[in-house]
Design a protein around this motif. Sequence first.
Motif, PDB file in Angstrom:
ATOM      1  N   PHE A  14       0.826  -1.072   0.084  1.00  0.00           N
ATOM      2  CA  PHE A  14      -0.070  -0.022   0.092  1.00  0.00           C
ATOM      3  C   PHE A  14       0.771   1.240  -0.036  1.00  0.00           C
ATOM      4  O   PHE A  14       0.743   2.028  -0.653  1.00  0.00           O
ATOM      5  N   VAL A  15       1.913   1.389   0.886  1.00  0.00           N
ATOM      6  CA  VAL A  15       2.831   2.594   0.961  1.00  0.00           C
ATOM      7  C   VAL A  15       3.330   2.752  -0.231  1.00  0.00           C
ATOM      8  O   VAL A  15       3.517   3.916  -0.843  1.00  0.00           O
ATOM      9  N   GLY A  16       4.103   1.541  -0.947  1.00  0.00           N
ATOM     10  CA  GLY A  16       4.731   1.984  -2.195  1.00  0.00           C
ATOM     11  C   GLY A  16       3.882   2.419  -3.410  1.00  0.00           C
ATOM     12  O   GLY A  16       4.200   3.402  -3.929  1.00  0.00           O
ATOM     13  N   VAL A  17       2.491   1.782  -3.287  1.00  0.00           N
ATOM     14  CA  VAL A  17       1.556   2.441  -4.459  1.00  0.00           C
ATOM     15  C   VAL A  17       1.075   3.802  -4.177  1.00  0.00           C
ATOM     16  O   VAL A  17       1.064   4.625  -5.232  1.00  0.00           O
ATOM     17  N   PHE A  18       0.927   4.047  -2.832  1.00  0.00           N
ATOM     18  CA  PHE A  18       0.296   5.401  -2.607  1.00  0.00           C
ATOM     19  C   PHE A  18       1.552   6.376  -2.866  1.00  0.00           C
ATOM     20  O   PHE A  18       1.299   7.534  -3.110  1.00  0.00           O
ATOM     21  N   MET A  57       4.868   3.604 -18.744  1.00  0.00           N
ATOM     22  CA  MET A  57       4.421   2.794 -19.356  1.00  0.00           C
ATOM     23  C   MET A  57       5.395   1.675 -20.098  1.00  0.00           C
ATOM     24  O   MET A  57       5.247   0.446 -20.123  1.00  0.00           O
ATOM     25  N   CYS A  58       6.448   2.202 -20.385  1.00  0.00           N
ATOM     26  CA  CYS A  58       7.567   1.262 -20.959  1.00  0.00           C
ATOM     27  C   CYS A  58       8.031   0.423 -19.744  1.00  0.00           C
ATOM     28  O   CYS A  58       8.353  -0.940 -19.975  1.00  0.00           O
ATOM     29  N   SER A  59       8.054   1.135 -18.628  1.00  0.00           N
ATOM     30  CA  SER A  59       8.678   0.261 -17.428  1.00  0.00           C
ATOM     31  C   SER A  59       7.445  -0.719 -16.920  1.00  0.00           C
ATOM     32  O   SER A  59       8.073  -1.785 -16.599  1.00  0.00           O
ATOM     33  N   THR A  60       6.461  -0.599 -17.157  1.00  0.00           N
ATOM     34  CA  THR A  60       5.236  -1.539 -16.898  1.00  0.00           C
ATOM     35  C   THR A  60       5.607  -3.056 -17.519  1.00  0.00           C
ATOM     36  O   THR A  60       5.632  -3.993 -16.847  1.00  0.00           O
ATOM     37  N   ALA A  61       5.537  -2.712 -18.698  1.00  0.00           N
ATOM     38  CA  ALA A  61       5.805  -4.179 -19.541  1.00  0.00           C
ATOM     39  C   ALA A  61       7.227  -4.778 -19.198  1.00  0.00           C
ATOM     40  O   ALA A  61       7.068  -5.908 -19.025  1.00  0.00           O
ATOM     41  N   TYR A  66       9.875  -5.525  -7.223  1.00  0.00           N
ATOM     42  CA  TYR A  66       9.262  -4.569  -6.687  1.00  0.00           C
ATOM     43  C   TYR A  66      10.086  -3.386  -5.852  1.00  0.00           C
ATOM     44  O   TYR A  66      10.049  -2.344  -5.917  1.00  0.00           O
ATOM     45  N   LEU A  67      11.166  -4.165  -5.038  1.00  0.00           N
ATOM     46  CA  LEU A  67      12.159  -3.383  -4.473  1.00  0.00           C
ATOM     47  C   LEU A  67      13.090  -2.531  -5.619  1.00  0.00           C
ATOM     48  O   LEU A  67      13.278  -1.459  -5.278  1.00  0.00           O
ATOM     49  N   ALA A  68      13.358  -3.126  -6.761  1.00  0.00           N
ATOM     50  CA  ALA A  68      13.916  -2.333  -7.609  1.00  0.00           C
ATOM     51  C   ALA A  68      13.112  -0.936  -8.159  1.00  0.00           C
ATOM     52  O   ALA A  68      13.606   0.074  -8.397  1.00  0.00           O
ATOM     53  N   SER A  69      11.889  -1.367  -8.213  1.00  0.00           N
ATOM     54  CA  SER A  69      11.073  -0.203  -8.796  1.00  0.00           C
ATOM     55  C   SER A  69      10.825   0.921  -7.664  1.00  0.00           C
ATOM     56  O   SER A  69      11.012   2.037  -8.003  1.00  0.00           O
ATOM     57  N   VAL A  70      10.899   0.559  -6.450  1.00  0.00           N
ATOM     58  CA  VAL A  70      10.670   1.542  -5.387  1.00  0.00           C
ATOM     59  C   VAL A  70      12.270   2.189  -5.308  1.00  0.00           C
ATOM     60  O   VAL A  70      12.121   3.546  -5.048  1.00  0.00           O
ATOM     61  N   ALA A  71      13.053   1.648  -5.375  1.00  0.00           N
ATOM     62  CA  ALA A  71      14.585   2.355  -5.601  1.00  0.00           C
ATOM     63  C   ALA A  71      14.543   3.388  -6.765  1.00  0.00           C
ATOM     64  O   ALA A  71      15.215   4.296  -6.342  1.00  0.00           O
ATOM     65  N   LEU A  72      14.137   2.839  -7.784  1.00  0.00           N
ATOM     66  CA  LEU A  72      14.430   3.627  -9.067  1.00  0.00           C
ATOM     67  C   LEU A  72      13.479   4.994  -8.746  1.00  0.00           C
ATOM     68  O   LEU A  72      13.953   6.263  -8.967  1.00  0.00           O
ATOM     69  N   GLY A 130       6.670  -0.079 -12.537  1.00  0.00           N
ATOM     70  CA  GLY A 130       6.686  -1.452 -11.713  1.00  0.00           C
ATOM     71  C   GLY A 130       5.978  -1.614 -10.564  1.00  0.00           C
ATOM     72  O   GLY A 130       5.645  -2.870 -10.071  1.00  0.00           O
ATOM     73  N   ILE A 131       5.577  -0.555  -9.807  1.00  0.00           N
ATOM     74  CA  ILE A 131       5.277  -0.603  -8.404  1.00  0.00           C
ATOM     75  C   ILE A 131       3.778  -1.195  -8.312  1.00  0.00           C
ATOM     76  O   ILE A 131       3.515  -2.193  -7.921  1.00  0.00           O
ATOM     77  N   ALA A 132       2.788  -0.772  -9.263  1.00  0.00           N
ATOM     78  CA  ALA A 132       1.303  -1.083  -8.965  1.00  0.00           C
ATOM     79  C   ALA A 132       1.121  -2.618  -9.462  1.00  0.00           C
ATOM     80  O   ALA A 132       0.472  -3.401  -9.101  1.00  0.00           O
ATOM     81  N   PRO A 133       1.819  -2.959 -10.817  1.00  0.00           N
ATOM     82  CA  PRO A 133       1.364  -4.248 -11.294  1.00  0.00           C
ATOM     83  C   PRO A 133       2.093  -5.204 -10.425  1.00  0.00           C
ATOM     84  O   PRO A 133       1.349  -6.445 -10.448  1.00  0.00           O
ATOM     85  N   VAL A 134       3.058  -5.137  -9.997  1.00  0.00           N
ATOM     86  CA  VAL A 134       3.925  -6.210  -9.391  1.00  0.00           C
ATOM     87  C   VAL A 134       3.167  -6.399  -7.760  1.00  0.00           C
ATOM     88  O   VAL A 134       2.926  -7.248  -7.339  1.00  0.00           O
ATOM     89  N   ALA A 135       2.826  -5.085  -7.229  1.00  0.00           N
ATOM     90  CA  ALA A 135       2.140  -5.136  -5.993  1.00  0.00           C
ATOM     91  C   ALA A 135       0.700  -6.256  -6.234  1.00  0.00           C
ATOM     92  O   ALA A 135       0.445  -6.928  -5.362  1.00  0.00           O
ATOM     93  N   SER A 136      -0.016  -5.893  -7.319  1.00  0.00           N
ATOM     94  CA  SER A 136      -1.186  -6.480  -7.557  1.00  0.00           C
ATOM     95  C   SER A 136      -0.977  -8.007  -7.995  1.00  0.00           C
ATOM     96  O   SER A 136      -1.437  -8.901  -7.532  1.00  0.00           O
ATOM     97  N   ALA A 137       0.266  -8.595  -8.532  1.00  0.00           N
ATOM     98  CA  ALA A 137       0.737  -9.705  -8.881  1.00  0.00           C
ATOM     99  C   ALA A 137       0.984 -10.352  -7.567  1.00  0.00           C
ATOM    100  O   ALA A 137       0.690 -11.539  -7.291  1.00  0.00           O
TER     101      ALA A 137
END
Length: 473
Positions: free
Chosen positions: A26-30, A69-73, A88-94, A124-131
């Motif tokens: 939640f905190v990452g997506v928020f 968008m490019c990152s999401t894929a 997920y951790l790499a996405s938050v770090a970026l 990467g944060i939201a789709p990986v969190a959902s997965a």
Amino acid sequence: MSQQTQLSPPLPAADAVQRRLVQVLFVGVFMAALDSAIVGPVLPALREAFGIDNRTAGLLTTVFSLSSMCSTALMAYFSDRHGRRPVYLASVALFALGSLCIAAAPSFDLLLVGRAIQGLGAGGIAPVASAVIGDVFTAERRGRILGLIGATHGMAFVLGPPLATVLTSTLGWRWLFLVNLPVALVVLRLGARYLPRHRSDAAPGPIDLAGITVTLLFLLFLVMGISRLPDSATGLMLWPWFLAVSGVLLAALVVIEKRQAQALIPIDLFANRQLAIAYVLTLGVGFSMGGIVFLTTIATLAYGVSVEYAGLALLPLVICSMVGSMAAGRLLNRLGARNMVIFGFGLLTLGYLQSAMPETGFTAFVVASVLVGIGLGVVVSGALRTIAIDEAPPAQRGTAQGLINIFNAVGTLLAVTFISAIADFEGGELTGFGHAYLALTLTMLVMLLMAFGLKRKSSGSVVGPATSVGRQE
């Protein structure tokens, strides 16, 4: 990505551990959602600080949208190959690195670089969190958690503008991005402890370099083509070529991905009728989100609301969206994804129809905002993500969630472009916006009719938790 991934067996995790996992997600997506909510209010300060005009300032949104968008894929693809935790951790770090670059940027060009890095992380944060939610939690608990995650955007747009105003007026605009750093550090620390590990019996195959290259080029030309539709004479000459090239690249992408054992965009996902409908509906969700952008313009043109307070006209919409998302998440298992999506698009159709008739008065405008807010909250609450979780193979869950984000983003861009184009064609006055929102209403009606094509119950590829939580393996 046909590889069958063997996830580690479920372990008896305490409720406290799962609560911590939800908090990490939640905190990452928020954090990412809040950043989108503060960019608008901080634009005047950025224009003054760097001496830029409105068109140049708009690059902040374009660069972020394209990079995310490019990152999401990519992030979704690698989360399926190498596990949710590292991606997920790499996405938050970026995202944190991009925030630091923006806060320290001495020029607008470097500010754009930071914004692009932020977009790479946010994608990467939201789709990986959902997965992760699909992997770990039982079907009975997914709806409530996805509803909470979906409500982050409403919460962000309630808290973002006041926070941006306070920090900009006291400490300066750079602190809006510096505050992301300690938040990201907390997410990284807790995420390393509580995010589920991933174990595969088979080593990942070759990376789909051809698919990655063509996908990135396709998104680049698509975004450029869409964003230049209502542009100046030069844009009008270029946008057909951008869209034509994107069409050719899309056809090439389909051919390439059909031949890949572990494709970036598995074409067989679209052979699943429920997934195909869900992705079209997600495009409609993006359309509905893009429609919100110009409601403040209607408020100023039709009801004399001052530009300074125009944002307050959307407060009922934002609050109703947040409440609607959380309520829909709680009702998802009881009523089913199909019924929730039908209800949401029904409200959006009624709300935007009322918005297309500004002559009915400000009270009717507020009622329309409430309908749109609740409807939007319902359709983003997790119903469509639940369908993607249930219908996609477990080894392709990340990619299936990533496609939700991509279709959503494309729909938002299309809505903003077409509404502004229709309004500008008629002089940018109230009549033009009325016609634009009538077209948006018809789009919502089409989505409502399509929603009846969803099954009453998804197939449910996996029921129950599918991976371990915490450090254990």
